[in-house]
Design an enzyme around this catalytic site. Structure first.
Site, mmCIF file in Angstrom:
data_model
loop_
_atom_site.group_PDB
_atom_site.id
_atom_site.type_symbol
_atom_site.label_atom_id
_atom_site.label_comp_id
_atom_site.label_asym_id
_atom_site.label_seq_id
_atom_site.Cartn_x
_atom_site.Cartn_y
_atom_site.Cartn_z
ATOM 1 C CG ASP A 66 19.047 -14.641 13.400
ATOM 2 O OD1 ASP A 66 17.851 -14.524 13.753
ATOM 3 O OD2 ASP A 66 19.925 -15.047 14.164
ATOM 4 C CG ASP A 135 27.999 -22.029 18.410
ATOM 5 O OD1 ASP A 135 27.343 -21.044 18.811
ATOM 6 O OD2 ASP A 135 27.926 -22.446 17.239
ATOM 7 C CG HIS A 137 25.292 -18.647 17.615
ATOM 8 N ND1 HIS A 137 25.005 -19.950 17.247
ATOM 9 C CD2 HIS A 137 24.154 -18.201 18.214
ATOM 10 C CE1 HIS A 137 23.779 -20.247 17.602
ATOM 11 N NE2 HIS A 137 23.240 -19.207 18.200
ATOM 12 C CD GLU A 142 26.736 -21.085 14.262
ATOM 13 O OE1 GLU A 142 27.132 -20.804 15.407
ATOM 14 O OE2 GLU A 142 25.842 -21.938 14.043
HETATM 15 P P1 PGA Z 1 18.044 -19.804 22.456
HETATM 16 O O1 PGA Z 1 19.079 -19.500 21.297
HETATM 17 O O2 PGA Z 1 17.556 -18.478 22.935
HETATM 18 O O3 PGA Z 1 16.945 -20.608 21.810
HETATM 19 O O4 PGA Z 1 18.786 -20.545 23.505
HETATM 20 C C1 PGA Z 1 20.008 -18.464 21.457
HETATM 21 C C2 PGA Z 1 20.795 -18.304 20.189
HETATM 22 O O5 PGA Z 1 20.942 -19.289 19.446
HETATM 23 O O6 PGA Z 1 21.289 -17.207 19.930
#
Ligand code: PGA
Length: 259
Positions: A66, A135, A137, A142
Site C-alpha cells: 500500500d 481495527d 485491517h 479497513e
Molecule cells: P503496525 O501496523 O505494524 O505499525 O502495527 C500494522 C498495520 O497497520 O497493518
C-alpha cells in the site's frame, strides 16, 4: 490457517525470516512486503543474513502492499521511503525490482489497475508479509472492505490515522487516503505470513483467526486462503480461545514440513 505462538517478538521475526529465506533460496521469487512497525525485526534479521550469511535478493522482486495518497515516493513517510530505509537499500535487490504504488498518480484507478497488471506479469506473489491493524485491517483494507476487493483507493479510519500518527509530526499530517492492494489481491499470493506482536493486537488477532469471516474484520478474509501462517507472540495470542490446541499441534509438527 496455522497459528504459531512464539515466546517473543524476536522469535516471530526469526521465524518469518526463515520462511522468506527458504523462498528466496529456492530461486527467483516475488516477495510481498508490508510496512509499519511489525515487520521491522524480520527485515533486520534478513539484512543480517544478507551481510553475514550471503542471503541474496538479486534474483527477487518485491511489491509493497500500500501507499499514502498525496505523498511523493521520496517523502520520508511514504512507504517507498520506509521500505528503502528499513530493508531494501541494505540488501541487494536489483534496480527497479522493488515496486510500489504511486501516491501522486493523477488517476488512482488507473494506477491501481497498472499495479495489478505488474503483479500478474511478475507471476504473482510467492510469499506475502502482512501486519494487522488494531481495527483488523490488512494492507489498508479497513473494516467493511469487500472480501473480493482489488487494488484501489481507500479512506483511513480515524483509529488507523491515530495509530499511524506516531510516524508523522501531527495527526493532521496523516493522509486521509491510501492506495492498497485489495483483499482479493492479497489472497492470490501463494503463502501469507500474518505477523502480530503485543497486547494491542490481541483482539484483532482473535477476531481474524477465531471470529467469523466478515468484512467488519478484514483480516478474517485470510481464513479463505489455503496457506496462511499466523506468527504471533504470547501477548498478541492472549485473546485466542484455542491457544493450547495451536501450541500442541505446532509442538508436534514434523520438522521437515516447514511453514
Ligand atoms: P503496525 O501496523 O505494524 O505499525 O502495527 C500494522 C498495520 O497497520 O497493518
Amino acid at each position: 490457517m496455522e497459528i504459531i505462538i512464539l515466546p517473543t517478538p524476536d522469535d516471530v521475526a526469526r521465524t518469518a525470516a526463515d520462511a522468506i529465506e527458504e523462498q528466496v533460496r529456492r530461486g527467483p521469487s516475488v516477495l510481498g512486503l508490508a510496512t509499519g512497525s511489525t515487520p521491522l525485526g524480520t527485515y533486520q534479521e534478513l539484512i543480517r543474513r544478507h551481510q553475514e550469511d550471503g542471503l541474496s535478493f538479486a534474483a527477487a522482486q518485491a511489491f509493497l502492499l500500500d501507499e499514502y495518497v498525496g505523498l511523493h515516493a521520496a517523502h520520508p513517510q511514504s512507504y517507498h521511503s520506509f521500505i528503502r530505509k528499513e530493508f531494501t537499500e541494505s540488501v541487494d535487490f536489483g534496480d527497479g525490482t522493488v515496486h510500489g504504488l504511486d501516491g501522486l498518480a493523477g488517476d488512482p484507478a488507473a494506477e491501481a489497475a497498472r499495479y495489478e497488471a505488474r503483479i500478474a506479469a511478475a507471476g504473482g506473489v510467492d510469499i506475502q508479509v502482512l501486519g494487522i491493524g488494531t481495527d483488523g485491517h490488512v494492507g489498508f483494507n479497513e473494516p467493511m472492505s469487500s472480501l473480493a476487493s482489488r487494488t484501489r483507493i481507500k479512506t483511513l479510519t480515524r483509529q488507523t490515522r491515530q495509530d499511524n500518527a506516531r510516524f508523522f509530526a501531527a495527526l493532521e499530517d496523516v493522509p486521509d487516503h491510501v492506495l492498497t492492494q485489495g483483499l482479493g489481491t492479497i489472497r492470490e499470493a501463494r503463502h501469507l505470513l500474518l505477523l502480530a506482536m503485543g497486547e494491542a493486537k490481541a483482539e484483532a488477532v482473535a477476531a481474524a483467526v477465531e471470529g467469523p469471516v466478515a468484512a467488519v474484520c478484514p483480516a478474517s478474509a485470510l481464513q479463505l486462503h489455503p496457506h496462511v501462517s499466523v506468527l504471533v507472540d504470547e501477548a498478541a495470542a492472549s485473546r485466542l480461545a484455542h491457544r493450547g490446541y495451536y501450541q500442541d499441534t505446532f509442538g508436534r509438527k514434523p520438522a521437515w514440513q516447514g511453514l
